[in-house]
Design a protein around this motif. Structure first.
Motif, PDB file in Angstrom:
ATOM      1  N   SER A  30      93.608  10.853  35.682  1.00  0.00           N
ATOM      2  CA  SER A  30      93.458   9.651  36.516  1.00  0.00           C
ATOM      3  C   SER A  30      92.250   8.803  36.143  1.00  0.00           C
ATOM      4  CB  SER A  30      93.332  10.048  37.992  1.00  0.00           C
ATOM      5  OG  SER A  30      92.083  10.671  38.243  1.00  0.00           O
ATOM      6  N   GLU A  35      95.898   5.146  40.061  1.00  0.00           N
ATOM      7  CA  GLU A  35      97.197   5.454  40.643  1.00  0.00           C
ATOM      8  C   GLU A  35      97.126   6.713  41.487  1.00  0.00           C
ATOM      9  OE1 GLU A  35     100.383   4.193  37.310  1.00  0.00           O
ATOM     10  OE2 GLU A  35      98.879   5.642  36.703  1.00  0.00           O
ATOM     11  N   ASP A  36      98.053   6.801  42.466  1.00  0.00           N
ATOM     12  CA  ASP A  36      98.245   8.071  43.161  1.00  0.00           C
ATOM     13  C   ASP A  36      99.032   8.964  42.218  1.00  0.00           C
ATOM     14  OD1 ASP A  36      98.561   7.232  46.703  1.00  0.00           O
ATOM     15  OD2 ASP A  36      96.981   6.906  45.241  1.00  0.00           O
ATOM     16  N   LEU A  95      96.264  16.683  43.357  1.00  0.00           N
ATOM     17  CA  LEU A  95      96.619  15.329  43.780  1.00  0.00           C
ATOM     18  C   LEU A  95      95.379  14.458  43.756  1.00  0.00           C
ATOM     19  CD1 LEU A  95      98.759  13.378  45.036  1.00  0.00           C
ATOM     20  CD2 LEU A  95      97.951  14.144  47.272  1.00  0.00           C
ATOM     21  N   SER A 155      94.139  10.460  44.539  1.00  0.00           N
ATOM     22  CA  SER A 155      94.470   9.168  45.132  1.00  0.00           C
ATOM     23  C   SER A 155      93.261   8.260  45.002  1.00  0.00           C
ATOM     24  CB  SER A 155      94.847   9.331  46.609  1.00  0.00           C
ATOM     25  OG  SER A 155      95.223   8.096  47.170  1.00  0.00           O
ATOM     26  N   PRO A 204     103.680  10.212  45.324  1.00  0.00           N
ATOM     27  CA  PRO A 204     102.812   9.758  44.234  1.00  0.00           C
ATOM     28  C   PRO A 204     103.494   8.703  43.376  1.00  0.00           C
ATOM     29  CG  PRO A 204     103.828  11.824  43.630  1.00  0.00           C
ATOM     30  CD  PRO A 204     104.276  11.525  45.045  1.00  0.00           C
ATOM     31  N   ASP A 205     102.695   7.885  42.693  1.00  0.00           N
ATOM     32  CA  ASP A 205     103.250   6.943  41.714  1.00  0.00           C
ATOM     33  C   ASP A 205     103.739   7.670  40.470  1.00  0.00           C
ATOM     34  OD1 ASP A 205     102.718   4.529  43.076  1.00  0.00           O
ATOM     35  OD2 ASP A 205     100.620   4.644  42.485  1.00  0.00           O
TER      36      ASP A 205
END
Length: 394
Positions: free
Chosen positions: A200, A205-206, A220, A222, A326-327
């Motif tokens: 990330s 992006e998520d 995860l 975010s 999520p994206d």
């Protein structure tokens, strides 16, 4: 470049906060003084003094001028070649160490194949510290350790790692003592969280990162931040049920994703006992590379094993996508090495669900993602408090 032993008293001062804001802004590339003022919400008149301070610590340098009409704007960029971040990784069969500069460039790395569980906690930490000393050119600004298990990141304690047979291991304190560093200089986090962080870094992006290895986990991110849950154990997707009549899992339940998707299980499905695929001397990369070669050749048993892995991942990820939205879903760990055959069955499973719109991609960093995330986390200590590096004497 000298690093102080502990955080200075002014670590929470407004000036230190401004120094940190400027340094973080330059992580994205060279900027002018006007751009820095706007990006950081700081008065333009204050920026020259902040840059002088950071330059005196060897953290920034001139970077030419901003093209355009009128009076040229001078650019500034990170100059962190002398500020080292140390990333360490503990896996069931491997210890790794990487040193990067502030821009994330790898300066040195080393790895060793070893049965970590057989070594035990103390000898394992001795061996990891020995590896760290081989790559470190000087005192690091921060250290981060990637581990395969449940981590209390606030306390820097590994609560449980079945693959290592470690429980309530005070990893940070043990490593700090061995490297003669303050305990607060050492962070510890789950390998999937760090893999997610690494993936990330270039965007906000998520993102959900699924990690495959001796165990299966997830992380995860975010808007650039790891989401940990109430006790720091979020993302443990290895125990989502994917086969109600499958094998019994170590957790006591039946048909968990981990029983289908851990590397040993997939290799057993792909080849009979005694096959070179099961040779631990090849390491994870060697065995997965051999499996990929067989799939590419059309070996039916290997093709079937990898396809069934993709279906199992898709079933589990459909629950993740429904709940977390999520994206992007990133297939990490050894899944990344098999990405060209796993992405499509995962997409098919997701597409069958109403909310299965997330993009599915293999990790661009492959098996190295947790180490790269650890390096980013280790450097973060300096980006939060640039005064950890002493100003050069005149």
């Amino acid at each position: 470049m000298a690093v102080t032993g502990t955080r200075r008293a002014d670590s929470a001062s407004p000036r230190t906060a401004n120094l940190a804001a400027v340094l973080r802004a330059l992580r994205g590339g060279p900027l002018s003084r006007t751009q820095l003022a706007a990006r950081c919400g700081i008065a333009k008149s204050a920026v020259p003094g902040l840059l002088t301070d950071l330059a005196g610590r060897g953290l920034v340098r001139p970077a030419g001028v901003l093209p355009g009409n009128g009076r040229p704007s001078r650019l500034v960029e990170l100059h962190g070649e002398g500020a080292y971040a140390l990333a360490l990784s503990i896996e069931a069969d491997r210890l790794s160490a990487v040193v990067t500069d502030l821009a994330g460039r790898v300066l040195a790395e080393r790895a060793e194949t070893v049965d970590v569980a057989a070594l035990g906690l103390l000898r394992g930490m001795d061996e990891l510290a020995h590896l760290a000393r081989q790559v470190l050119p000087g005192a690091p600004v921060g250290v981060a350790i990637s581990v395969p298990g449940l981590v209390d990141s606030a306390a820097a304690v590994l609560r449980l790692a079945p693959a290592l047979r470690w429980r309530d291991a005070e990893i940070a304190g043990l490593m700090a003592a061995r490297l003669n560093l303050p305990a607060e200089a050492v962070a510890v986090d789950n390998d999937a969280n760090l893999g997610a962080l690494a993936e990330s870094v270039d965007g906000a992006e998520d993102l959900f990162y699924l990690s495959g290895g001796t165990t299966v986990g997830g992380g995860l991110v975010s808007a650039g931040a790891i989401l940990r849950g109430a006790r720091g154990f979020a993302g443990e997707v290895g125990h989502i049920a994917v086969d109600p009549v499958g094998e019994r899992c170590a957790c006591g339940r039946t048909g968990c994703l981990e029983t289908k998707a851990n590397l040993a299980a997939v290799l057993r499905a792909a080849a009979p006992p005694g096959d070179p695929l099961h040779d631990p001397a090849l390491g994870v990369e060697g065995r997965v590379g051999l499996l990929a070669e067989r799939v590419r050749r059309g070996d039916q048993r290997a093709v079937t094993a990898v396809h069934e892995l993709g279906v199992a991942l898709g079933v589990a990820l459909s629950t993740v996508v429904d709940v977390l939205d999520p994206d992007v879903v990133v297939l990490g760990g050894y899944f990344a090495e098999l990405g060209e055959w796993l992405v499509e069955p995962v997409r098919v499973e997701l597409a069958a669900r109403p909310l299965g719109h997330a993009r599915v991609v293999p990790s661009r960093l492959g098996l190295k993602a947790p180490l790269r995330g650890a390096a980013h986390l280790a450097a973060e200590r300096l980006f939060e408090n640039p005064t950890l590096v002493e100003e050069a004497s005149v």
